[in-house]
Design a protein around this motif. Structure first.
Motif, PDB file in Angstrom:
ATOM      1  N   LYS A   1       0.728  -1.166   0.014  1.00 55.92           N
ATOM      2  CA  LYS A   1      -0.038  -0.042   0.001  1.00 55.92           C
ATOM      3  C   LYS A   1       0.935   1.278   0.060  1.00 55.92           C
ATOM      4  CE  LYS A   1      -3.871   2.398   0.448  1.00 55.92           C
ATOM      5  NZ  LYS A   1      -4.753   2.646  -0.953  1.00 55.92           N
TER       6      LYS A   1
ATOM      7  N   GLU B   1       2.055   3.719  -4.119  1.00 55.36           N
ATOM      8  CA  GLU B   1       1.620   5.195  -4.112  1.00 55.36           C
ATOM      9  C   GLU B   1       2.533   5.860  -5.199  1.00 55.36           C
ATOM     10  OE1 GLU B   1       1.574   9.186  -1.513  1.00 55.36           O
ATOM     11  OE2 GLU B   1       1.201   7.168  -0.388  1.00 55.36           O
TER      12      GLU B   1
ATOM     13  N   GLY C   1      -8.424   1.361  -3.167  1.00 53.95           N
ATOM     14  CA  GLY C   1      -9.107   1.227  -1.958  1.00 53.95           C
ATOM     15  C   GLY C   1      -8.137   1.326  -0.741  1.00 53.95           C
ATOM     16  N   GLU C   2      -8.861   1.182   0.573  1.00 54.74           N
ATOM     17  CA  GLU C   2      -8.077   1.262   1.747  1.00 54.74           C
ATOM     18  C   GLU C   2      -7.619  -0.353   2.028  1.00 54.74           C
ATOM     19  OE1 GLU C   2     -10.543   2.821   4.824  1.00 54.74           O
ATOM     20  OE2 GLU C   2     -11.592   4.121   3.447  1.00 54.74           O
ATOM     21  N   ALA C   3      -6.487  -0.476   2.549  1.00 54.07           N
ATOM     22  CA  ALA C   3      -5.902  -1.779   2.658  1.00 54.07           C
ATOM     23  C   ALA C   3      -6.671  -2.486   3.762  1.00 54.07           C
ATOM     24  CB  ALA C   3      -4.540  -1.589   3.444  1.00 54.07           C
ATOM     25  N   SER C   4      -7.398  -1.732   4.763  1.00 49.31           N
ATOM     26  CA  SER C   4      -8.181  -2.401   5.761  1.00 49.31           C
ATOM     27  C   SER C   4      -9.458  -3.036   5.143  1.00 49.31           C
ATOM     28  CB  SER C   4      -8.543  -1.449   6.883  1.00 49.31           C
ATOM     29  OG  SER C   4      -9.210  -0.230   6.272  1.00 49.31           O
ATOM     30  N   LYS C   5      -9.836  -2.560   4.130  1.00 47.94           N
ATOM     31  CA  LYS C   5     -11.058  -3.252   3.363  1.00 47.94           C
ATOM     32  C   LYS C   5     -10.753  -3.882   2.122  1.00 47.94           C
ATOM     33  CE  LYS C   5     -14.085   0.963   4.156  1.00 47.94           C
ATOM     34  NZ  LYS C   5     -14.470   0.463   5.587  1.00 47.94           N
TER      35      LYS C   5
END
Length: 137
Positions: free
Chosen positions: A21, A25, A89-93
């Protein structure tokens, strides 16, 4: 011993998500996947030579070659999709959805490998599925 390696795999997979993640970038997700793949390729062949296992390549059957190649293609597709999802998206999702592969694997193992579904594995699948939905909604 398999349990230790499974736990280590889980830890390294978690590190993979966080490091990817940050690293992805500003980088095209396909390019990032290719860079990661080269690193994995070098590391894997390094382990083959380190353990002196390279001679075993001639003993691999045609059937094993076929399924290893298919597995490699599936891995490549998975990594390409995973990096694109991480980029967007977000890594947590993204990571919990990616880990739904556990549920899919259990179902495929039941269908194609004739592995047994137990009450415990069904409950586990339901909990993993419910937990994933709970985390991402």
């Amino acid at each position: 011993m398999w349990f230790l390696f499974a736990v280590l795999s889980s830890v390294f997979a978690a590190l993979t998500a966080i490091l990817a993640k940050v690293g992805i970038e500003g980088v095209n997700s396909n390019l990032a996947t290719a860079v990661r793949t080269v690193v994995v390729l070098i590391m894997a062949w390094g382990m083959v030579f380190l353990t002196n296992a390279q001679g075993g390549i001639w003993a691999i059957s045609r059937k094993s070659w076929l399924f290893l190649v298919l597995s490699g293609l599936a891995t490549g597709a998975s990594w390409l999709c995973y990096y694109k999802a991480l980029q967007m998206g977000e890594a947590s999702k993204v990571v919990p959805i990616d880990k739904m592969s556990v549920v899919i694997t259990l179902i495929l193992a039941f269908v194609f490998l004739n592995e047994k579904f137990t009450v415990k594995s069904v409950i586990g699948c339901l909990l993993i599925g419910a937990g994933t939905l709970f985390m991402v909604l």
